[in-house]
Design an enzyme around this catalytic site. Structure first.
Site, PDB file in Angstrom:
ATOM      1  N   TYR A   1      -6.239   6.560   4.104  1.00 43.56           N
ATOM      2  CA  TYR A   1      -6.418   5.514   3.101  1.00 43.56           C
ATOM      3  C   TYR A   1      -5.647   4.237   3.456  1.00 43.56           C
ATOM      4  O   TYR A   1      -6.195   3.133   3.454  1.00 43.56           O
ATOM      5  CB  TYR A   1      -5.987   6.017   1.718  1.00 43.56           C
ATOM      6  CG  TYR A   1      -5.660   4.890   0.773  1.00 43.56           C
ATOM      7  CD1 TYR A   1      -6.673   4.143   0.190  1.00 43.56           C
ATOM      8  CD2 TYR A   1      -4.333   4.533   0.510  1.00 43.56           C
ATOM      9  CE1 TYR A   1      -6.385   3.078  -0.638  1.00 43.56           C
ATOM     10  CE2 TYR A   1      -4.042   3.469  -0.315  1.00 43.56           C
ATOM     11  CZ  TYR A   1      -5.062   2.742  -0.887  1.00 43.56           C
ATOM     12  OH  TYR A   1      -4.785   1.680  -1.686  1.00 43.56           O
TER      13      TYR A   1
ATOM     14  N   CYS B   1     -17.678   1.106 -20.404  1.00 39.32           N
ATOM     15  CA  CYS B   1     -19.089   1.292 -20.034  1.00 39.32           C
ATOM     16  C   CYS B   1     -19.998   0.225 -20.643  1.00 39.32           C
ATOM     17  O   CYS B   1     -20.984  -0.191 -20.028  1.00 39.32           O
ATOM     18  CB  CYS B   1     -19.566   2.684 -20.439  1.00 39.32           C
ATOM     19  SG  CYS B   1     -18.706   4.026 -19.572  1.00 39.32           S
TER      20      CYS B   1
ATOM     21  N   GLU C   1       0.820  -1.214   0.000  1.00 39.92           N
ATOM     22  CA  GLU C   1       0.000   0.000   0.000  1.00 39.92           C
ATOM     23  C   GLU C   1       0.852   1.262   0.000  1.00 39.92           C
ATOM     24  O   GLU C   1       0.526   2.240  -0.679  1.00 39.92           O
ATOM     25  CB  GLU C   1      -0.949   0.000   1.212  1.00 39.92           C
ATOM     26  CG  GLU C   1      -2.043  -1.050   1.146  1.00 39.92           C
ATOM     27  CD  GLU C   1      -2.997  -0.853  -0.019  1.00 39.92           C
ATOM     28  OE1 GLU C   1      -3.057   0.263  -0.570  1.00 39.92           O
ATOM     29  OE2 GLU C   1      -3.688  -1.821  -0.389  1.00 39.92           O
TER      30      GLU C   1
ATOM     31  N   ASP D   1      -9.595   5.949  -2.443  1.00 40.81           N
ATOM     32  CA  ASP D   1      -8.413   6.360  -3.204  1.00 40.81           C
ATOM     33  C   ASP D   1      -8.888   6.946  -4.532  1.00 40.81           C
ATOM     34  O   ASP D   1     -10.084   7.163  -4.739  1.00 40.81           O
ATOM     35  CB  ASP D   1      -7.443   5.190  -3.412  1.00 40.81           C
ATOM     36  CG  ASP D   1      -7.976   4.148  -4.404  1.00 40.81           C
ATOM     37  OD1 ASP D   1      -9.179   4.185  -4.739  1.00 40.81           O
ATOM     38  OD2 ASP D   1      -7.181   3.296  -4.839  1.00 40.81           O
TER      39      ASP D   1
END
Length: 351
Positions: A116, A195, A33, A134
């Site tokens: 985060y 999409c 991370e 994020d």
């Protein structure tokens, strides 16, 4: 909720196979991370693998010299992450006996661990129901719910955190958080999102209103500062050079570089400081000065662009402070210097 179920189903079918997803060890999750902050997975993955190989445990990382940590980090940028990583490793190893904090609140106390990162570790390792937000999450939520609040504003940060918390699957926060982030990375991409194949398309307000390209909203960045660096690459007759370590709160703290003269504007070969001035700066007897690159190397950082010229300074001797040219590659340096060293093959260079 339908939103979380659709996301988690999508994640289980489409997630990338990544080494830190095969473990819930907080050391591995924390390391990944920190490395992936402001870094693409494709870029960060080799660094993660090198770090795990060099430092298999938090004790190994804590015991390493800072220079070794910075050297392995070289090229990944935002070096404060590496320094904070090292400091936190020492704290966990020495003060907590190698056991990472097990709650979001306690994790936030580690140096370099913000909202985060603490949420990611707490949810993935300990299944604590805390939402992760994020860049990917901002993008998915702003599009799906048509939220126009700027993501880099105080109201925006608060609004998206609240929204993500409301959507969170509290029974499986680990899968939900990872699914939401992965969905933003692979499906709801910044440009050319998929999409047509999106499982959430029927409820996406941005798609319905033709606003996909307009979201998320981000406030304009502050003005970029221009800086002009002139590096003095000393090359002595004894095959030695000079390096200096950057200190203070500016960029590249702890990294090494050639002696530097920073000017307020670009300089030409004829307008560069005199030989006497350079001798005074370097503390060596100069024999000749030669400009390496007529066009500046432009190195772009988030808030500043650095226009760089390299100058060869041939000298008789550099004294006890000199470093054998062949050893320069062992020092952690900014990528700007690393690229120069690779381009010139300094070890075999001859003036």
């Amino acid at each position: 909720m339908v939103f979380s179920k659709v996301l988690i189903d999508w994640y289980l079918k489409n997630k990338r196979e990544l080494p830190w997803r095969k473990t819930s060890d907080p050391y591995h999750i924390w390391l990944s991370e920190i490395m992936l902050q402001q870094t693409r997975i494709e870029q960060g993955l080799p660094y993660y693998q090198r770090f795990i190989s060099a430092f298999p445990s938090v004790f190994d990382l804590a015991a390493a010299p800072q220079e070794k940590v910075l050297k392995l980090w070289q090229g990944l940028g935002y070096y404060s992450r590496a320094r904070n990583l090292h400091e936190s490793a020492k704290y966990v190893a020495e003060e907590l006996n190698g056991v990472f904090p097990a709650t979001y609140k306690e994790l936030k106390k580690l140096k370099g661990v913000g909202d985060y990162t603490a949420a990611a570790i707490a949810s993935i390792c300990y299944n604590e129901p805390v939402a992760v937000v994020d860049g990917n999450v901002y993008r998915v939520l702003s599009r799906f719910f048509d939220v126009e609040t700027a993501i880099n504003s105080t109201p925006g940060i608060k609004e998206f955190k609240t929204l993500a918390s409301e959507l969170l699957d509290e029974k499986d926060p680990s899968s939900f958080n990872q699914a939401l982030m992965e969905f933003g990375a692979l499906q709801c991409k910044p440009r050319n999102p998929l999409c047509e194949s999106c499982p959430l398309s029927s409820g996406c307000l941005a798609l319905q209103k033709n606003k996909i390209k307009d979201l998320p909203v981000k406030l304009k960045k502050t003005k970029v500062k221009k800086r002009y660096f002139n590096y003095l690459v000393v090359y002595s007759e004894e095959n030695k050079t000079l390096l200096q370590q950057r200190t203070g709160k500016g960029i590249w703290n702890g990294l090494y570089e050639f002696p530097l003269i920073e000017t307020e504007k670009p300089v030409s070969e004829g307008a560069f400081p005199s030989e006497e001035k350079i001798n005074e700066i370097l503390g060596v007897q100069e024999l000749s000065l030669q400009l390496h690159n007529k066009k500046p190397v432009i190195h772009k950082l988030s808030h500043q662009h650095i226009y760089t010229h390299f100058w060869w300074v041939k000298a008789e001797s550099v004294g006890e402070e000199g470093i054998p040219v062949k050893n320069v590659k062992d020092y952690p340096v900014p990528v700007l210097i690393a690229n120069f060293l690779e381009e010139t093959a300094l070890e075999t260079y001859s003036l």
